[in-house]
Scaffold this motif. Structure first.
Motif, PDB file in Angstrom:
ATOM      1  N   GLY A   1      -1.418   1.966   0.111  1.00  0.00           N
ATOM      2  CA  GLY A   1      -1.209   2.899  -0.984  1.00  0.00           C
ATOM      3  C   GLY A   1       0.241   3.051  -1.388  1.00  0.00           C
ATOM      4  N   GLY A   2       0.940   1.919  -1.531  1.00  0.00           N
ATOM      5  CA  GLY A   2       2.362   1.972  -1.860  1.00  0.00           C
ATOM      6  C   GLY A   2       2.670   2.755  -3.114  1.00  0.00           C
ATOM      7  N   LYS A   3       1.807   2.660  -4.125  1.00  0.00           N
ATOM      8  CA  LYS A   3       2.085   3.366  -5.383  1.00  0.00           C
ATOM      9  C   LYS A   3       2.019   4.881  -5.206  1.00  0.00           C
ATOM     10  N   GLU A   4       1.114   5.363  -4.374  1.00  0.00           N
ATOM     11  CA  GLU A   4       1.057   6.803  -4.120  1.00  0.00           C
ATOM     12  C   GLU A   4       2.302   7.252  -3.361  1.00  0.00           C
ATOM     13  N   HIS A   5       2.787   6.438  -2.433  1.00  0.00           N
ATOM     14  CA  HIS A   5       4.041   6.777  -1.755  1.00  0.00           C
ATOM     15  C   HIS A   5       5.183   6.873  -2.768  1.00  0.00           C
ATOM     16  N   ILE A   6       5.202   5.959  -3.739  1.00  0.00           N
ATOM     17  CA  ILE A   6       6.261   5.964  -4.753  1.00  0.00           C
ATOM     18  C   ILE A   6       6.122   7.190  -5.658  1.00  0.00           C
ATOM     19  N   ILE A   7       4.898   7.554  -6.011  1.00  0.00           N
ATOM     20  CA  ILE A   7       4.679   8.776  -6.797  1.00  0.00           C
ATOM     21  C   ILE A   7       5.228   9.980  -6.048  1.00  0.00           C
ATOM     22  N   ARG A   8       4.922  10.086  -4.756  1.00  0.00           N
ATOM     23  CA  ARG A   8       5.371  11.227  -3.964  1.00  0.00           C
ATOM     24  C   ARG A   8       6.893  11.258  -3.817  1.00  0.00           C
TER      25      ARG A   8
ATOM     26  N   PRO B   1      -5.878   8.661   6.470  1.00  0.00           N
ATOM     27  CA  PRO B   1      -4.769   8.076   7.226  1.00  0.00           C
ATOM     28  C   PRO B   1      -3.888   7.212   6.325  1.00  0.00           C
ATOM     29  N   VAL B   2      -4.483   6.708   5.253  1.00  0.00           N
ATOM     30  CA  VAL B   2      -3.773   6.042   4.163  1.00  0.00           C
ATOM     31  C   VAL B   2      -3.996   6.896   2.920  1.00  0.00           C
ATOM     32  N   PRO B   3      -3.004   7.038   2.043  1.00  0.00           N
ATOM     33  CA  PRO B   3      -3.234   7.863   0.851  1.00  0.00           C
ATOM     34  C   PRO B   3      -4.483   7.434   0.088  1.00  0.00           C
ATOM     35  N   PRO B   4      -5.220   8.382  -0.454  1.00  0.00           N
ATOM     36  CA  PRO B   4      -6.415   8.021  -1.226  1.00  0.00           C
ATOM     37  C   PRO B   4      -6.037   7.251  -2.481  1.00  0.00           C
ATOM     38  N   TYR B   5      -6.925   6.348  -2.893  1.00  0.00           N
ATOM     39  CA  TYR B   5      -6.778   5.621  -4.152  1.00  0.00           C
ATOM     40  C   TYR B   5      -7.701   6.300  -5.164  1.00  0.00           C
ATOM     41  N   LEU B   6      -7.165   6.698  -6.301  1.00  0.00           N
ATOM     42  CA  LEU B   6      -7.946   7.421  -7.291  1.00  0.00           C
ATOM     43  C   LEU B   6      -8.619   6.458  -8.267  1.00  0.00           C
TER      44      LEU B   6
ATOM     45  N   GLN C   1     -22.008  -0.905 -11.798  1.00  0.00           N
ATOM     46  CA  GLN C   1     -22.058   0.174 -10.830  1.00  0.00           C
ATOM     47  C   GLN C   1     -21.030  -0.093  -9.734  1.00  0.00           C
ATOM     48  N   GLY C   2     -20.405   0.960  -9.257  1.00  0.00           N
ATOM     49  CA  GLY C   2     -19.449   0.791  -8.183  1.00  0.00           C
ATOM     50  C   GLY C   2     -18.229   0.024  -8.643  1.00  0.00           C
ATOM     51  N   GLY C   3     -17.602  -0.652  -7.727  1.00  0.00           N
ATOM     52  CA  GLY C   3     -16.431  -1.442  -8.055  1.00  0.00           C
ATOM     53  C   GLY C   3     -15.372  -1.320  -6.984  1.00  0.00           C
ATOM     54  N   PRO C   4     -14.359  -2.199  -7.036  1.00  0.00           N
ATOM     55  CA  PRO C   4     -13.269  -2.134  -6.067  1.00  0.00           C
ATOM     56  C   PRO C   4     -12.364  -0.949  -6.349  1.00  0.00           C
ATOM     57  N   SER C   5     -11.301  -0.846  -5.565  1.00  0.00           N
ATOM     58  CA  SER C   5     -10.368   0.269  -5.713  1.00  0.00           C
ATOM     59  C   SER C   5      -8.941  -0.257  -5.743  1.00  0.00           C
ATOM     60  N   THR C   6      -8.057   0.500  -6.388  1.00  0.00           N
ATOM     61  CA  THR C   6      -6.645   0.132  -6.456  1.00  0.00           C
ATOM     62  C   THR C   6      -5.796   1.385  -6.522  1.00  0.00           C
ATOM     63  N   ASP C   7      -4.614   1.322  -5.919  1.00  0.00           N
ATOM     64  CA  ASP C   7      -3.722   2.467  -6.016  1.00  0.00           C
ATOM     65  C   ASP C   7      -3.063   2.562  -7.390  1.00  0.00           C
ATOM     66  N   MET C   8      -3.320   1.585  -8.275  1.00  0.00           N
ATOM     67  CA  MET C   8      -2.903   1.752  -9.663  1.00  0.00           C
ATOM     68  C   MET C   8      -3.678   2.905 -10.300  1.00  0.00           C
ATOM     69  N   GLY C   9      -4.837   3.240  -9.729  1.00  0.00           N
ATOM     70  CA  GLY C   9      -5.570   4.412 -10.194  1.00  0.00           C
ATOM     71  C   GLY C   9      -4.734   5.680 -10.084  1.00  0.00           C
ATOM     72  N   ASN C  10      -3.939   5.784  -9.020  1.00  0.00           N
ATOM     73  CA  ASN C  10      -3.088   6.960  -8.845  1.00  0.00           C
ATOM     74  C   ASN C  10      -2.037   7.025  -9.946  1.00  0.00           C
ATOM     75  N   VAL C  11      -1.445   5.865 -10.278  1.00  0.00           N
ATOM     76  CA  VAL C  11      -0.452   5.824 -11.353  1.00  0.00           C
ATOM     77  C   VAL C  11      -1.107   6.207 -12.672  1.00  0.00           C
ATOM     78  N   SER C  12      -2.328   5.713 -12.894  1.00  0.00           N
ATOM     79  CA  SER C  12      -3.008   5.948 -14.169  1.00  0.00           C
ATOM     80  C   SER C  12      -3.356   7.410 -14.383  1.00  0.00           C
ATOM     81  N   ARG C  13      -3.441   8.180 -13.300  1.00  0.00           N
ATOM     82  CA  ARG C  13      -3.693   9.621 -13.416  1.00  0.00           C
ATOM     83  C   ARG C  13      -2.387  10.409 -13.563  1.00  0.00           C
ATOM     84  N   PHE C  14      -1.279   9.738 -13.306  1.00  0.00           N
ATOM     85  CA  PHE C  14       0.025  10.390 -13.357  1.00  0.00           C
ATOM     86  C   PHE C  14       0.749  10.119 -14.671  1.00  0.00           C
TER      87      PHE C  14
END
Length: 402
Positions: free
Chosen positions: A131-138, A278-283, A315-328
């Motif tokens: 979750g490097g992008k969430e660390h950078i957001i924080r 234990p790792v930042p959540p990916y949104l 339905q469903g799909g993978p996840s990415t920490d770019m989701g966190n950036v996209s909400r910010f």
């Protein structure tokens, strides 16, 4: 000569260096937070073109930041990823993502600067595992960014629609069960079986899967099952991934999983030590359509066809920490096909090999031209910026996970 032609020419001039970068990353893959050689290669390429990057930005050894332009103008951030997967290298194509990002940044930088705007290249480590992008957001890395974008490779020849790639949010839930060791044959009644706790938890989660939303996913593994069969296990552990398509349902589903893990401890006489995130959540990714349309328009100008979105969303799909950036900040995360058979899908070793073939390197150049064009359009076009901001506000505006 149009700005679009200038950008295309600039990226084409970079083609040998961008291709060499993608191949070098493929040849020496590094997992998340260990991408020292990878980020050094990117920094060296930027240096060669007169841009001095900061390696170790945001308190992360393998993060990178390079910025050009006026501090008061519209600020667009181009996102690079460069971490690999354990054992199968760049099977998610982050070497291509890095090449696209560097090419788009170097091509767009002088244009954005001439327009009075600001352009950043933000290198984000550990998309796969940390979750490097969430660390950078924080760390405040996106506080002064107005919009952001990156492009992800996909299999086959097609790309996603302008709606971008569908992703789910994901949270990790780790659990350790503590029991009491005993001789499994001589005095089993003295023991409390921690492995029974983990197995009961796994079965409980499997039963929960029948009663979740079609877009939800839960999967897990037992990471510790005890020391020896003739010892009642005093410790056992498991790790679960919880995925959902909305932030609200991601929280709700996580709570339901935690309840199952707690129930397993109660039923087996063990103690559950539960760690959520234990790792930042990916949104879940929130694509800005107004901005993605500009990327799509520029990509089509390169002769690539963008198929219409499916009638029934997947339905469903993978996840990415770019989701966190996209909400910010308003963001885009479209994908581009690299050619090859559709069954060669990311997270398969064959996909890594695909990323260094000529068709993939052609896709890298086309995507870089389109991303550079989207960045320039954002800085140059006040009406576009207003539309991007209005769409982002209508979706709820800036959101920070807490």
């Amino acid at each position: 000569m149009s700005a679009g032609t200038d950008l295309a020419g600039a990226v084409e001039a970079l083609r040998p260096e961008l291709s060499a970068l993608a191949v070098a990353l493929y040849d020496e893959p590094e997992i998340g937070f260990e991408e020292h050689a990878s980020v050094a290669r990117i920094a060296a390429l930027l240096d060669a073109h007169g841009v001095s990057p900061e390696v170790g930005a945001f308190g992360l050894d393998t993060a990178l930041r390079a910025t050009v332009g006026d501090g008061d103008g519209p600020h667009f951030a181009i996102i690079a990823e460069y971490d690999a997967l354990p054992g199968i290298g760049h099977a998610c194509g982050h070497n291509i993502i890095a090449g696209i990002a560097v090419g788009a940044f170097l091509a767009a930088a002088p244009v954005v600067e001439s327009l009075g705007g600001r352009l950043s290249l933000i290198g984000t480590p550990a998309e796969e595992n940390g979750g490097g992008k969430e660390h950078i957001i924080r760390a405040g890395g996106f506080d002064h960014v107005d919009a952001a974008g990156m492009v992800h490779p996909s299999s086959g020849s097609g790309t996603t629609s302008i709606l971008g790639q569908r992703t789910t949010g994901v949270r990790r839930v780790a659990v350790t069960y503590h029991g009491r060791a005993a001789h499994a044959a001589g005095a089993p009644w003295l023991g409390r079986n921690a492995l029974d706790g983990a197995v009961t938890a796994y079965q409980g989660v499997a039963q929960l899967r029948q009663h979740i939303l079609p877009t939800d996913r839960i999967h897990g593994i037992i990471t510790d099952g005890g020391a020896a069969p003739n010892i009642v296990p005093e410790r056992a552990a498991a790790l679960f991934y919880v995925r959902s398509a909305e932030v609200k349902t991601l929280r709700e589903l996580t709570d339901r999983v935690v309840a199952v893990l707690e129930g397993a401890a109660l039923s087996t006489g063990t103690r559950a030590e539960i760690e959520v995130d234990p790792v930042p959540p990916y949104l879940p990714l929130q694509t800005n359509v107004a901005l993605t349309e500009r990327w799509a328009r520029a990509l089509e100008a390169r002769g690539r066809e963008i198929p219409p979105p499916p009638v029934v969303p997947p339905q469903g799909g993978p996840s990415t920490d770019m989701g966190n950036v996209s909400r910010f900040v308003p963001s885009i995360h479209p994908s581009i096909g690299l050619g090859g058979p559709d069954e060669v899908f990311p997270h398969n070793a064959a996909f890594a090999d695909l990323t260094v073939l000529p068709a993939a390197l052609d896709a890298l150049v086309d995507a870089a031209v389109a991303l550079a064009s989207a960045a320039v359009d954002y800085v140059a076009d006040t009406e576009l910026r207003a539309a991007v901001a209005a769409e982002f506000a209508a979706a709820g505006g800036r959101y920070r996970w807490a």
